[in-house]
Design a protein around this motif. Sequence first.
Motif, mmCIF file in Angstrom:
data_model
loop_
_atom_site.group_PDB
_atom_site.id
_atom_site.type_symbol
_atom_site.label_atom_id
_atom_site.label_comp_id
_atom_site.label_asym_id
_atom_site.label_seq_id
_atom_site.Cartn_x
_atom_site.Cartn_y
_atom_site.Cartn_z
ATOM 1 N N MET A 1 0.839 -1.173 0.000
ATOM 2 C CA MET A 1 0.000 0.000 0.000
ATOM 3 C C MET A 1 0.880 1.232 0.000
ATOM 4 S SD MET A 1 -3.259 -0.675 2.308
ATOM 5 C CE MET A 1 -4.170 -2.172 2.117
ATOM 6 N N SER A 2 0.291 2.323 -0.364
ATOM 7 C CA SER A 2 1.079 3.536 -0.484
ATOM 8 C C SER A 2 1.077 4.338 0.806
ATOM 9 C CB SER A 2 0.523 4.396 -1.618
ATOM 10 O OG SER A 2 -0.703 4.967 -1.223
ATOM 11 N N LYS A 3 2.028 5.227 0.883
ATOM 12 C CA LYS A 3 2.142 6.122 2.023
ATOM 13 C C LYS A 3 0.899 6.999 2.137
ATOM 14 C CE LYS A 3 5.776 8.810 3.981
ATOM 15 N NZ LYS A 3 7.080 9.400 3.745
ATOM 16 N N ASP A 4 0.355 7.420 0.993
ATOM 17 C CA ASP A 4 -0.846 8.256 0.994
ATOM 18 C C ASP A 4 -2.025 7.538 1.643
ATOM 19 O OD1 ASP A 4 0.491 10.332 -0.248
ATOM 20 O OD2 ASP A 4 -0.128 9.723 -2.258
ATOM 21 N N LYS A 5 -2.140 6.248 1.401
ATOM 22 C CA LYS A 5 -3.235 5.481 1.993
ATOM 23 C C LYS A 5 -3.086 5.430 3.510
ATOM 24 C CE LYS A 5 -6.154 1.646 1.106
ATOM 25 N NZ LYS A 5 -6.651 0.880 0.017
ATOM 26 N N THR A 6 -1.880 5.230 3.977
ATOM 27 C CA THR A 6 -1.624 5.202 5.417
ATOM 28 C C THR A 6 -1.971 6.550 6.038
ATOM 29 O OG1 THR A 6 0.165 3.620 5.053
ATOM 30 C CG2 THR A 6 0.114 4.732 7.176
ATOM 31 N N LEU A 7 -1.531 7.628 5.416
ATOM 32 C CA LEU A 7 -1.848 8.960 5.919
ATOM 33 C C LEU A 7 -3.353 9.220 5.871
ATOM 34 C CD1 LEU A 7 1.096 11.010 4.378
ATOM 35 C CD2 LEU A 7 0.814 10.290 6.759
ATOM 36 N N GLY A 8 -4.018 8.682 4.865
ATOM 37 C CA GLY A 8 -5.473 8.799 4.767
ATOM 38 C C GLY A 8 -6.177 8.118 5.927
ATOM 39 N N TYR A 9 -5.708 6.934 6.294
ATOM 40 C CA TYR A 9 -6.278 6.230 7.448
ATOM 41 C C TYR A 9 -6.076 7.033 8.732
ATOM 42 C CZ TYR A 9 -7.115 1.824 4.949
ATOM 43 O OH TYR A 9 -7.574 0.853 4.100
ATOM 44 N N LEU A 10 -4.908 7.645 8.871
ATOM 45 C CA LEU A 10 -4.654 8.473 10.055
ATOM 46 C C LEU A 10 -5.594 9.679 10.085
ATOM 47 C CD1 LEU A 10 -0.772 8.426 10.324
ATOM 48 C CD2 LEU A 10 -2.398 7.531 11.976
ATOM 49 N N GLY A 11 -5.801 10.285 8.932
ATOM 50 C CA GLY A 11 -6.736 11.409 8.849
ATOM 51 C C GLY A 11 -8.150 10.982 9.203
ATOM 52 N N LEU A 12 -8.550 9.819 8.728
ATOM 53 C CA LEU A 12 -9.870 9.278 9.047
ATOM 54 C C LEU A 12 -10.011 9.024 10.547
ATOM 55 C CD1 LEU A 12 -12.611 8.173 8.112
ATOM 56 C CD2 LEU A 12 -11.480 5.969 7.752
ATOM 57 N N ALA A 13 -8.972 8.478 11.147
ATOM 58 C CA ALA A 13 -8.992 8.246 12.596
ATOM 59 C C ALA A 13 -9.134 9.566 13.345
ATOM 60 C CB ALA A 13 -7.723 7.510 13.035
ATOM 61 N N ALA A 14 -8.448 10.599 12.881
ATOM 62 C CA ALA A 14 -8.537 11.913 13.525
ATOM 63 C C ALA A 14 -9.940 12.496 13.388
ATOM 64 C CB ALA A 14 -7.503 12.863 12.927
ATOM 65 N N ARG A 15 -10.494 12.426 12.192
ATOM 66 C CA ARG A 15 -11.834 12.985 11.966
ATOM 67 C C ARG A 15 -12.912 12.240 12.737
ATOM 68 N NH1 ARG A 15 -9.558 13.055 6.979
ATOM 69 N NH2 ARG A 15 -10.784 11.291 6.221
ATOM 70 N N SER A 16 -12.711 10.949 12.953
ATOM 71 C CA SER A 16 -13.718 10.153 13.656
ATOM 72 C C SER A 16 -13.541 10.192 15.182
ATOM 73 C CB SER A 16 -13.670 8.702 13.178
ATOM 74 O OG SER A 16 -12.466 8.080 13.575
ATOM 75 N N GLY A 17 -12.521 10.896 15.655
ATOM 76 C CA GLY A 17 -12.286 11.002 17.091
ATOM 77 C C GLY A 17 -11.599 9.792 17.695
ATOM 78 N N ASN A 18 -11.029 8.945 16.859
ATOM 79 C CA ASN A 18 -10.366 7.729 17.330
ATOM 80 C C ASN A 18 -8.851 7.846 17.389
ATOM 81 O OD1 ASN A 18 -12.482 5.701 17.804
ATOM 82 N ND2 ASN A 18 -13.005 6.193 15.683
ATOM 83 N N LEU A 19 -8.338 9.052 17.199
ATOM 84 C CA LEU A 19 -6.893 9.267 17.220
ATOM 85 C C LEU A 19 -6.527 10.102 18.433
ATOM 86 C CD1 LEU A 19 -4.298 8.929 15.262
ATOM 87 C CD2 LEU A 19 -4.637 11.361 14.911
ATOM 88 N N PHE A 20 -5.447 9.740 19.094
ATOM 89 C CA PHE A 20 -4.901 10.557 20.160
ATOM 90 C C PHE A 20 -3.418 10.727 19.881
ATOM 91 C CE2 PHE A 20 -5.312 6.159 21.430
ATOM 92 C CZ PHE A 20 -4.052 5.816 21.887
ATOM 93 N N ALA A 21 -2.848 11.783 20.403
ATOM 94 C CA ALA A 21 -1.453 12.082 20.095
ATOM 95 C C ALA A 21 -0.744 12.641 21.317
ATOM 96 C CB ALA A 21 -1.382 13.091 18.948
#
Length: 111
Positions: A1-21
């Motif tokens: 898979m591409s780097k863009d796809k991985t970054l997309g998943y991270l963005g999705l996690a952030a938008r859905s409130g499932n990401l913490f940093a």
Amino acid sequence: MSKDKTLGYLGLAARSGNLFAGYNNCLAEIKNRKARLIIITRDVGEASRHRIIEKCGSGGIPYRIWGDAGELSRACGKADKGLFGVRDRGLAEALIKAIDGEEETEERKVF
């Protein structure tokens, strides 16, 4: 898979409130057993990296060392963080597959 796809998943996690940093947030989520994946950037400090890896091991949380802090922070809308975590199991599994599918992954570890 591409780097863009991985970054997309991270963005999705952030938008859905499932990401913490951040270091403290990651430690708290590991302790509360809500973390499903921890992403450690390549440029995070050695002491922080070691401590988070140790906590992931004792908590049975998978982690990946991937990307750099600036790139991931921009993708997630977080300000200069070197540690990221995901609460959602499905997103965590998708991220693990995406990261493991890239040749540039330095370290892979699942407990």
